[in-house]
Design a protein around this motif. Structure first.
Motif, PDB file in Angstrom:
ATOM      1  N   VAL A 195       0.796  -1.233  -0.214  1.00 25.43           N
ATOM      2  CA  VAL A 195      -0.060  -0.009   0.222  1.00 25.43           C
ATOM      3  C   VAL A 195       0.913   1.196   0.011  1.00 25.43           C
ATOM      4  O   VAL A 195       0.673   2.073  -0.874  1.00 25.43           O
ATOM      5  N   LEU A 196       1.966   1.195   0.905  1.00 25.75           N
ATOM      6  CA  LEU A 196       2.855   2.373   0.888  1.00 25.75           C
ATOM      7  C   LEU A 196       3.368   2.685  -0.208  1.00 25.75           C
ATOM      8  O   LEU A 196       3.566   3.883  -0.718  1.00 25.75           O
ATOM      9  N   LYS A 198       2.689   1.792  -3.388  1.00 33.43           N
ATOM     10  CA  LYS A 198       1.752   2.382  -4.469  1.00 33.43           C
ATOM     11  C   LYS A 198       1.419   4.043  -3.955  1.00 33.43           C
ATOM     12  O   LYS A 198       1.179   4.745  -4.883  1.00 33.43           O
ATOM     13  N   VAL A 199       1.264   4.312  -2.727  1.00 32.31           N
ATOM     14  CA  VAL A 199       0.780   5.538  -2.038  1.00 32.31           C
ATOM     15  C   VAL A 199       1.961   6.572  -2.587  1.00 32.31           C
ATOM     16  O   VAL A 199       1.787   7.738  -3.105  1.00 32.31           O
ATOM     17  N   THR A 200       3.206   6.062  -2.018  1.00 32.38           N
ATOM     18  CA  THR A 200       4.487   6.973  -2.730  1.00 32.38           C
ATOM     19  C   THR A 200       4.733   7.128  -3.964  1.00 32.38           C
ATOM     20  O   THR A 200       5.009   8.290  -4.648  1.00 32.38           O
TER      21      THR A 200
END
Length: 216
Positions: A195-196, A198-200
């Motif tokens: 998740v992190l 993809k978010v970054t």
């Protein structure tokens, strides 16, 4: 008899039967070829291979040094109890000095592993280029599978190395210990990592759009 050297075209097949040997008994017909017969020319391919390997190793070492330096600077800020009293005066230079003094061997070893994989990929690309004219379908299929596997392996090693370098900067452990700890830490938090990541990536994309738009 004058000791002069005259270079003229001479056919090797008819030289011994020509009038040149009669007019000048010391005359010789030598074949002028490219390169030479020294040890340098004999091992030229090996030296070029070594040059490519050292280029990858040094390039990866510089990248690793930058990653460890940034990770050490961020860690000195993150774990400072009282900001900015507990932080060094120059966090970036301090982290760079620690990386050079204590972690040069770990960075060189991590860069070496990645350089070996990259050289294997370059060799596979070279073989693929040489086999383009061949009709062996099985060889092409096997080579494509190997290229895909080593591409995935290079991506994985780059990702693992980056997290191992962060562990090196924080805890000061060697490369193998840091890589093992980073791997198990990522496996325990695989969903958060995905998740992190993809978010970054999305935030980096927005930042690129903002910079390009501002410059435009």
């Amino acid at each position: 008899g004058s000791g002069l050297t005259v270079r003229v075209p001479c056919p090797l097949q008819t030289f011994n039967t020509s009038n040149v040997t009669k007019l000048c008994p010391d005359a010789q017909c030598l074949f002028a070829f490219y390169g030479g017969e020294t040890a340098y020319h004999k091992y030229l391919i090996v030296l070029q291979f070594f040059n490519v390997f050292m280029f990858f190793w040094l390039a990866n070492f510089v990248i690793a040094l930058g990653q460890v330096t940034l990770a050490g600077a961020f860690a000195s800020y993150y774990w400072a109890f009282k900001k900015p009293d507990d932080m060094p005066a120059f966090p970036l230079f301090s982290a760079f000095g620690r990386a050079l003094r204590y972690h040069t061997g770990s960075l060189a070893f991590g860069s070496l592993v990645l350089a070996i994989v990259q050289v294997i990929r370059v060799t596979l690309e070279y073989l693929d280029h040489r086999l383009k004219a061949a009709e062996n379908k099985f060889a092409k299929f096997l080579l494509s599978c190997l290229k895909c596997c080593f591409w995935c392996l290079e991506k994985f090693i780059k990702f693992l190395n980056r997290n191992a370098y962060i562990m090196i900067a924080i805890y000061g452990t060697n490369f193998c210990t840091s890589a093992r700890n980073a791997f198990f830490l990522l496996m325990r938090n695989i969903i958060r990592v995905a998740v992190l990541d993809k978010v970054t990536d999305f935030l980096f994309f927005l930042g690129k759009l903002l910079i390009v738009g501002s410059v435009g």
